[in-house]
Design a protein around this motif. Sequence first.
Motif, short mmCIF file in Angstrom:
data_model
loop_
_atom_site.label_atom_id
_atom_site.label_comp_id
_atom_site.label_asym_id
_atom_site.label_seq_id
_atom_site.Cartn_x
_atom_site.Cartn_y
_atom_site.Cartn_z
N ASP A 106 -36.58 -95.35 61.56
CA ASP A 106 -36.90 -96.14 60.37
C ASP A 106 -37.03 -95.24 59.14
OD1 ASP A 106 -37.29 -98.44 58.88
OD2 ASP A 106 -39.28 -98.88 59.66
N ASP A 107 -37.04 -95.87 57.98
CA ASP A 107 -37.12 -95.10 56.74
C ASP A 107 -38.54 -94.60 56.50
OD1 ASP A 107 -38.05 -97.68 56.25
OD2 ASP A 107 -36.87 -98.01 54.45
N ILE A 108 -39.51 -95.52 56.43
CA ILE A 108 -40.87 -95.15 56.06
C ILE A 108 -41.88 -95.69 57.05
CG2 ILE A 108 -42.67 -95.32 54.28
CD1 ILE A 108 -40.73 -95.56 52.19
N LEU A 109 -42.84 -94.86 57.41
CA LEU A 109 -43.99 -95.31 58.18
C LEU A 109 -45.15 -95.44 57.22
CD1 LEU A 109 -45.51 -95.87 60.82
CD2 LEU A 109 -45.63 -93.40 61.18
N GLU A 110 -45.61 -96.70 57.06
CA GLU A 110 -46.73 -96.91 56.13
C GLU A 110 -47.88 -97.60 56.86
OE1 GLU A 110 -45.75 -98.84 52.41
OE2 GLU A 110 -47.46 -97.92 51.45
N SER A 111 -47.91 -98.93 56.89
CA SER A 111 -48.99 -99.60 57.63
C SER A 111 -48.82 -99.41 59.15
CB SER A 111 -49.00 -101.10 57.32
OG SER A 111 -47.96 -101.76 58.01
N GLY A 112 -47.57 -99.15 59.55
CA GLY A 112 -47.28 -98.97 60.97
C GLY A 112 -46.79 -100.23 61.65
N ARG A 113 -46.86 -101.36 60.94
CA ARG A 113 -46.51 -102.64 61.56
C ARG A 113 -45.05 -102.70 62.00
NH1 ARG A 113 -49.29 -104.89 57.30
NH2 ARG A 113 -51.39 -105.54 57.85
N THR A 114 -44.15 -102.27 61.13
CA THR A 114 -42.72 -102.36 61.42
C THR A 114 -42.35 -101.51 62.63
OG1 THR A 114 -42.33 -102.67 59.06
CG2 THR A 114 -40.41 -102.13 60.41
N LEU A 115 -42.77 -100.25 62.59
CA LEU A 115 -42.40 -99.32 63.67
C LEU A 115 -43.06 -99.73 64.99
CD1 LEU A 115 -40.63 -96.78 63.82
CD2 LEU A 115 -42.73 -95.42 63.68
N PHE B 137 -44.53 -95.49 45.56
CA PHE B 137 -43.36 -96.26 45.95
C PHE B 137 -42.11 -95.43 45.70
CE2 PHE B 137 -40.19 -99.53 46.16
CZ PHE B 137 -40.67 -100.31 47.18
N VAL B 138 -41.32 -95.24 46.74
CA VAL B 138 -40.11 -94.43 46.62
C VAL B 138 -38.86 -95.27 46.85
CG1 VAL B 138 -41.23 -92.23 47.18
CG2 VAL B 138 -40.31 -93.68 49.02
N VAL B 139 -37.77 -94.81 46.29
CA VAL B 139 -36.48 -95.51 46.41
C VAL B 139 -35.38 -94.49 46.68
CG1 VAL B 139 -37.13 -97.43 44.88
CG2 VAL B 139 -36.02 -95.39 43.91
N ASP C 12 -43.25 -90.24 56.14
CA ASP C 12 -44.55 -90.69 56.64
C ASP C 12 -45.51 -90.69 55.47
OD1 ASP C 12 -46.95 -91.15 57.91
OD2 ASP C 12 -46.70 -89.58 59.42
N LYS C 13 -46.02 -91.86 55.12
CA LYS C 13 -47.00 -91.95 54.05
C LYS C 13 -48.39 -91.78 54.65
CE LYS C 13 -44.76 -94.78 50.54
NZ LYS C 13 -44.84 -96.02 49.75
N PRO C 14 -49.16 -90.84 54.14
CA PRO C 14 -50.48 -90.58 54.70
C PRO C 14 -51.50 -91.62 54.24
CG PRO C 14 -50.09 -89.12 52.85
CD PRO C 14 -48.89 -90.02 52.95
P1 IMP Z 1 -44.99 -100.62 57.33
O1 IMP Z 1 -44.58 -101.75 58.24
O2 IMP Z 1 -46.13 -100.96 56.43
O3 IMP Z 1 -45.20 -99.30 58.05
O4 IMP Z 1 -43.86 -100.43 56.28
C1 IMP Z 1 -42.67 -99.86 56.56
C2 IMP Z 1 -41.59 -100.58 55.78
O5 IMP Z 1 -42.01 -100.94 54.44
C3 IMP Z 1 -40.45 -99.63 55.63
O6 IMP Z 1 -39.49 -99.89 56.62
C4 IMP Z 1 -39.91 -99.91 54.24
O7 IMP Z 1 -38.86 -100.81 54.32
C5 IMP Z 1 -41.04 -100.56 53.48
N1 IMP Z 1 -41.65 -99.62 52.51
C6 IMP Z 1 -42.88 -99.10 52.58
N2 IMP Z 1 -43.11 -98.26 51.55
C7 IMP Z 1 -41.97 -98.24 50.83
C8 IMP Z 1 -41.57 -97.54 49.62
O8 IMP Z 1 -42.30 -96.72 49.02
N3 IMP Z 1 -40.31 -97.79 49.18
C9 IMP Z 1 -39.46 -98.64 49.82
N4 IMP Z 1 -39.79 -99.31 50.92
C10 IMP Z 1 -41.04 -99.11 51.43
#
Ligand code: IMP
Length: 180
Positions: free
Chosen positions: A102-111, A155-157, A133-135
Motif C-alpha cells: 500500500d501507499d500509506i499506513l496511517e490509521s491502519g484500517r486499510t492495511l 497530507f502528501v501527494v 508510514d505516518k507516525p
Molecule cells: P489508513 O487506512 O488510515 O491507514 O489510511 C491509509 C489510506 O489513506 C492510504 O491508502 C491512502 O490512500 C490514504 N491516505 C492517508 N494519508 C494520505 C495522504 O497524506 N495523502 C494521500 N492519501 C492518504
Amino acid sequence: PQPASEIVEIVFTAEAIARRIGTVAQGIAEARLERLLVVAILKGSFVFAADLLRAMHRTGLSPEVDFLSLASYREATTSSGRVDIVRDIETDVAGRNVLVVDDILESGRTLAFARDLIAARGAERVLTCVLLDKPVERAVPIAADFTAFECPDEFVVGYGMDLAHRFRELPFVGRLVRTP
Ligand code: IMP
Ligand code: MG
C-alpha cells in the motif's frame, strides 16, 4: 487546471524513492517467500507497486501480482472508519505467501483490512509493505513488515497518491503549499 497558487514541495525525490525501493526489495528477497503473490491496494499504490515489482525482479524474485481496490471512508471519529471492497483479487490465496502493498499506513484500517481478508482466505503467510508510514496513533494496531520511508504527519501527494484525484502522476512525493 492547477491554480497558480498551488505548489507541490518535494518531500521524497524520485531518485531517493528509487534507491530506497531497491533496499526494500532486497529485504523482501531475504525473507525467502516461496510462491509469492503481491497484492497491490488500489488506487494509491499502483506506482509504488510497479517500481517495487521491477526492483524485486532485479533481486531474482518472480512474484505473481494481483490488485485489490479498496475504498476507505475517513470520518470525524476514529471509530467510524469503514473499508469496502471496490474490486476484489482474482487469485486463490490459500496456502500462498502474500505481500500486501500500500501507499500509506496511517490509521491502519486499510492495511489491516487487506491483511485480515487475505489471512481469512487461508494464506500461508501475509506480509505487508508500505511506501510511507505516518507516525500517528493507529485506530487498528498494525506495523508494516517493510517500510520505505517514515513520512511527516502531513497530507502528501504524488507517486500514485492523490488529493481529489489530482497529482497521482508526479514522479516524487510532495506536500501541497498554498501561496497567497
Ligand atoms: P489508513 O487506512 O488510515 O491507514 O489510511 C491509509 C489510506 O489513506 C492510504 O491508502 C491512502 O490512500 C490514504 N491516505 C492517508 N494519508 C494520505 C495522504 O497524506 N495523502 C494521500 N492519501 C492518504
Ligand atoms: Mg489508498
